[in-house]
Design a protein around this motif. Sequence first.
Motif, short mmCIF file in Angstrom:
data_model
loop_
_atom_site.label_atom_id
_atom_site.label_comp_id
_atom_site.label_asym_id
_atom_site.label_seq_id
_atom_site.Cartn_x
_atom_site.Cartn_y
_atom_site.Cartn_z
N GLU A 112 -17.96 -1.87 -6.39
CA GLU A 112 -18.14 -0.54 -6.96
C GLU A 112 -16.84 0.20 -7.22
N ARG A 113 -15.81 0.02 -6.37
CA ARG A 113 -14.69 0.93 -6.39
C ARG A 113 -13.39 0.41 -6.99
N PHE A 114 -13.02 -0.81 -6.69
CA PHE A 114 -11.71 -1.30 -7.11
C PHE A 114 -11.87 -2.57 -7.92
N HIS A 115 -11.36 -2.53 -9.14
CA HIS A 115 -11.46 -3.71 -9.99
C HIS A 115 -10.09 -4.30 -10.33
N ASP B 32 -6.34 0.37 -9.74
CA ASP B 32 -7.32 1.01 -8.86
C ASP B 32 -6.81 1.02 -7.42
N LEU B 33 -6.25 -0.10 -6.98
CA LEU B 33 -5.74 -0.18 -5.61
C LEU B 33 -4.54 0.74 -5.41
N LEU B 34 -3.67 0.83 -6.39
CA LEU B 34 -2.51 1.72 -6.28
C LEU B 34 -2.95 3.16 -6.06
N HIS C 129 -3.55 4.50 11.22
CA HIS C 129 -4.56 3.98 10.28
C HIS C 129 -4.03 4.04 8.84
N VAL C 130 -3.42 5.15 8.46
CA VAL C 130 -2.89 5.31 7.11
C VAL C 130 -1.82 4.26 6.83
N LEU C 131 -0.93 4.04 7.78
CA LEU C 131 0.14 3.06 7.59
C LEU C 131 -0.43 1.64 7.46
N HIS D 249 -3.64 -3.04 1.73
CA HIS D 249 -3.89 -3.02 0.29
C HIS D 249 -2.69 -3.51 -0.52
N THR D 250 -1.48 -3.32 -0.04
CA THR D 250 -0.35 -3.89 -0.79
C THR D 250 -0.37 -5.41 -0.70
#
Length: 185
Positions: free
Chosen positions: A37-40, A44-46, A138-140, A146-147
Amino acid sequence: MNIPEMYACLMRARRVLRTALQAVPDEVLARPLLGGERFHCIKDLLLHIAVVEDGWINGDIRRAQTVLDEWPDLNARAEGPQQAATPLATLLDYWDAVEARTLAYLSGLTPAELTRVVTVEDWPPQHQRFTVDGVLWHVLQHEIRHTAQIALLLRLQDITPPTLDLLFYLSPVPLSTPETIHDHS
């Protein structure tokens, strides 16, 4: 390693990633390689990486306006697979703005702030409580995860991804420094 040091390493890795992505044809960055649904695509990931940092730090921890609120075109489609047509420069400019706000926040980080408990209202189940320290880690970790996906998506398209491993950003210990041997028996 503490949070500001780890963030500094991530920023250096971002610079390497940014340079690599700017050399990649736009059709590669926009190519829909992921289902769901969200990332294609890579774009999108960036955006997702930057939106998560912005939302958790500015929205949840600071309880302030997010940087995304100042970017109405991105905000309108921030959580969907809709960035293929967005110029890479726009995504990187937004990420830079998020980074600047994060750096300002981290410059005043104190031990008391790290132990402060925040309520996160949009994390299922609703109204979960975490320490600021936990949310920042968590953010880090989220960005690292994702990278790595972005690196894989580049590799799947026969593009050598940049090296983003932490050891490339740490300061090496001089050879003249004696090693410490730990007995773990």
